[in-house]
Design a protein around this motif. Sequence first.
Motif, PDB file in Angstrom:
ATOM      1  N   LYS A 270      26.122  12.583  66.439  1.00 30.24           N
ATOM      2  CA  LYS A 270      26.330  13.761  67.279  1.00 30.24           C
ATOM      3  C   LYS A 270      27.146  13.437  68.524  1.00 30.24           C
ATOM      4  N   ASP A 271      26.765  12.375  69.227  1.00 27.45           N
ATOM      5  CA  ASP A 271      27.342  12.102  70.533  1.00 27.45           C
ATOM      6  C   ASP A 271      28.775  11.570  70.467  1.00 27.45           C
ATOM      7  N   VAL A 272      29.114  10.860  69.386  1.00 21.38           N
ATOM      8  CA  VAL A 272      30.457  10.293  69.273  1.00 21.38           C
ATOM      9  C   VAL A 272      31.332  11.105  68.317  1.00 21.38           C
ATOM     10  N   PHE A 273      30.746  11.555  67.199  1.00 21.95           N
ATOM     11  CA  PHE A 273      31.548  12.195  66.154  1.00 21.95           C
ATOM     12  C   PHE A 273      31.269  13.686  65.997  1.00 21.95           C
ATOM     13  N   ASP A 274      30.363  14.225  66.819  1.00 22.30           N
ATOM     14  CA  ASP A 274      30.130  15.666  66.905  1.00 22.30           C
ATOM     15  C   ASP A 274      29.703  16.295  65.578  1.00 22.30           C
ATOM     16  N   ILE A 275      28.807  15.585  64.861  1.00 23.89           N
ATOM     17  CA  ILE A 275      28.270  16.163  63.626  1.00 23.89           C
ATOM     18  C   ILE A 275      26.740  16.137  63.673  1.00 23.89           C
ATOM     19  N   GLN A 276      26.144  17.067  62.949  1.00 24.53           N
ATOM     20  CA  GLN A 276      24.694  17.127  62.795  1.00 24.53           C
ATOM     21  C   GLN A 276      24.358  16.778  61.343  1.00 24.53           C
ATOM     22  N   PRO A 277      24.025  15.513  61.064  1.00 26.78           N
ATOM     23  CA  PRO A 277      23.734  15.130  59.674  1.00 26.78           C
ATOM     24  C   PRO A 277      22.439  15.769  59.177  1.00 26.78           C
ATOM     25  N   ASP A 278      22.278  15.776  57.872  1.00 26.32           N
ATOM     26  CA  ASP A 278      21.017  16.221  57.279  1.00 26.32           C
ATOM     27  C   ASP A 278      19.983  15.108  57.291  1.00 26.32           C
ATOM     28  N   ILE A 279      20.457  13.863  57.172  1.00 26.89           N
ATOM     29  CA  ILE A 279      19.590  12.681  57.183  1.00 26.89           C
ATOM     30  C   ILE A 279      20.318  11.570  57.929  1.00 26.89           C
ATOM     31  N   ILE A 280      19.588  10.800  58.713  1.00 30.00           N
ATOM     32  CA  ILE A 280      20.141   9.598  59.329  1.00 30.00           C
ATOM     33  C   ILE A 280      19.322   8.398  58.866  1.00 30.00           C
ATOM     34  N   THR A 281      20.008   7.319  58.496  1.00 29.28           N
ATOM     35  CA  THR A 281      19.330   6.051  58.230  1.00 29.28           C
ATOM     36  C   THR A 281      19.667   5.081  59.356  1.00 29.28           C
ATOM     37  N   CYS A 282      18.702   4.242  59.719  1.00 29.19           N
ATOM     38  CA  CYS A 282      18.924   3.302  60.817  1.00 29.19           C
ATOM     39  C   CYS A 282      18.068   2.054  60.596  1.00 29.19           C
ATOM     40  N   ALA A 283      18.394   1.012  61.342  1.00 30.46           N
ATOM     41  CA  ALA A 283      17.655  -0.266  61.317  1.00 30.46           C
ATOM     42  C   ALA A 283      18.241  -1.112  62.451  1.00 30.46           C
ATOM     43  N   LYS A 284      18.406  -2.409  62.242  1.00 32.96           N
ATOM     44  CA  LYS A 284      19.069  -3.330  63.165  1.00 32.96           C
ATOM     45  C   LYS A 284      18.660  -3.106  64.614  1.00 32.96           C
ATOM     46  N   GLY A 285      19.436  -2.307  65.363  1.00 29.24           N
ATOM     47  CA  GLY A 285      19.147  -2.070  66.769  1.00 29.24           C
ATOM     48  C   GLY A 285      17.833  -1.347  67.019  1.00 29.24           C
ATOM     49  N   LEU A 286      17.250  -0.776  65.985  1.00 29.80           N
ATOM     50  CA  LEU A 286      15.950  -0.105  66.118  1.00 29.80           C
ATOM     51  C   LEU A 286      14.914  -1.027  66.759  1.00 29.80           C
ATOM     52  N   THR A 287      14.953  -2.312  66.391  1.00 25.08           N
ATOM     53  CA  THR A 287      14.057  -3.302  66.997  1.00 25.08           C
ATOM     54  C   THR A 287      14.847  -4.417  67.675  1.00 25.08           C
ATOM     55  N   SER A 288      16.150  -4.238  67.785  1.00 26.68           N
ATOM     56  CA  SER A 288      17.038  -5.274  68.329  1.00 26.68           C
ATOM     57  C   SER A 288      16.910  -6.585  67.562  1.00 26.68           C
ATOM     58  N   GLY A 289      16.570  -6.494  66.277  1.00 26.01           N
ATOM     59  CA  GLY A 289      16.464  -7.682  65.447  1.00 26.01           C
ATOM     60  C   GLY A 289      15.201  -8.489  65.671  1.00 26.01           C
ATOM     61  N   TYR A 290      14.296  -8.018  66.530  1.00 24.00           N
ATOM     62  CA  TYR A 290      13.074  -8.761  66.791  1.00 24.00           C
ATOM     63  C   TYR A 290      12.063  -8.641  65.662  1.00 24.00           C
ATOM     64  N   ALA A 291      12.203  -7.612  64.836  1.00 20.02           N
ATOM     65  CA  ALA A 291      11.328  -7.425  63.677  1.00 20.02           C
ATOM     66  C   ALA A 291      12.138  -6.729  62.597  1.00 20.02           C
ATOM     67  N   PRO A 292      11.883  -7.036  61.327  1.00 24.05           N
ATOM     68  CA  PRO A 292      12.596  -6.346  60.244  1.00 24.05           C
ATOM     69  C   PRO A 292      12.051  -4.952  60.059  1.00 24.05           C
ATOM     70  N   MET A 293      12.818  -3.953  60.471  1.00 19.59           N
ATOM     71  CA  MET A 293      12.364  -2.564  60.375  1.00 19.59           C
ATOM     72  C   MET A 293      13.552  -1.627  60.291  1.00 19.59           C
ATOM     73  N   GLY A 294      13.383  -0.564  59.539  1.00 22.77           N
ATOM     74  CA  GLY A 294      14.369   0.488  59.449  1.00 22.77           C
ATOM     75  C   GLY A 294      13.678   1.836  59.432  1.00 22.77           C
ATOM     76  N   ALA A 295      14.457   2.896  59.334  1.00 21.26           N
ATOM     77  CA  ALA A 295      13.879   4.236  59.263  1.00 21.26           C
ATOM     78  C   ALA A 295      14.880   5.185  58.628  1.00 21.26           C
ATOM     79  N   ALA A 296      14.350   6.141  57.884  1.00 21.67           N
ATOM     80  CA  ALA A 296      15.122   7.296  57.431  1.00 21.67           C
ATOM     81  C   ALA A 296      14.568   8.496  58.191  1.00 21.67           C
ATOM     82  N   ILE A 297      15.464   9.271  58.794  1.00 19.67           N
ATOM     83  CA  ILE A 297      15.065  10.386  59.647  1.00 19.67           C
ATOM     84  C   ILE A 297      15.509  11.681  58.989  1.00 19.67           C
ATOM     85  N   PHE A 298      14.552  12.563  58.786  1.00 17.99           N
ATOM     86  CA  PHE A 298      14.787  13.817  58.048  1.00 17.99           C
ATOM     87  C   PHE A 298      14.584  15.026  58.956  1.00 17.99           C
TER      88      PHE A 298
END
Length: 298
Positions: A270-298
């Motif tokens: 949204k903030d850089v590319f001005d789109i509203q996705p239906d789903i976002i997947t994320c990981a990496k910076g979510l924990t800054s690499g301190y723990a293996p974790m990701g998320a799917a956001i619906f």
Amino acid sequence: MENTNVKNWDNDHFMHPWEGMGDMGQNERAFLETSDGVYVTNDKGQKLIDGPAGMWCVQVGYGRDEIADAMADQARKLAYFSPFNNTNTVAAEFAREIAKRAPGDLNHVFFTTGGSTAVDSAIRFVHFRNNLLGKPTKKKIISRQKAYHGSTYLSAAVSGKERDRLWLDKPDGLAHFLPDVNPLMRGPDQSVDDFLDEKIADLENAILDLGPENVAAFIAEPVLASGGVIVPPKGYHKRCIEVCHAHDVLYISDEVVTAFGRLGHWFASKDVFDIQPDIITCAKGLTSGYAPMGAAIF
């Protein structure tokens, strides 16, 4: 413990990702042993700037005592709970904080073990959704050449990096790949605007050729990271999502790399590319690499 022994143990027992079979057991890798801020220190005592932040992971830097202390405290209080049968205050608070920062109505967070499994979860959810809606044929996922979405069997199936596809099997029939979106690859006399029109036509033509009743989602990284740090032409994502929604195709924004500050915002969609996705997947910076974790956001 002599470093020679450790080097041998690494070659004899630690199988690294993309291990070259011809060099297996003979590698000369740097041993990174300590870290602080943007620096890592190797076994020779050399202090190095970690420019890529691990693998685009360590957004807030190494050696953050407050993170380490919180992790240790939580391990002492409760190391694990089954989310099938129970819940937990910390997990609920974390989901709420992510939902507050995610764009639009993306307010349900499904936690995973990393980026690949976040993409797996997103694809399985899309298929599940279409089954519930009585659309059992609407299952194909459209992706791009050079796109990277993960290394599990399902997420690798929608990844378009050629190297990944040379030797490793993938399920047939799930994914359809569009041509490279790198503007540097356009024709010598082709303008960026014409190239952009061509890329949008690639997507719409693919949906029409495959049949909108068969296409479930288009998955795209805001910036194609592992495929070469490719920035699509301006307006590309916005026009893609318009095409998708015109044909009842969901738009999955794979922000495993670009979320949590990598491009200066919590989420780049949204903030850089001005789109509203239906789903976002994320990981990496979510924990800054301190723990293996990701998320799917619906």
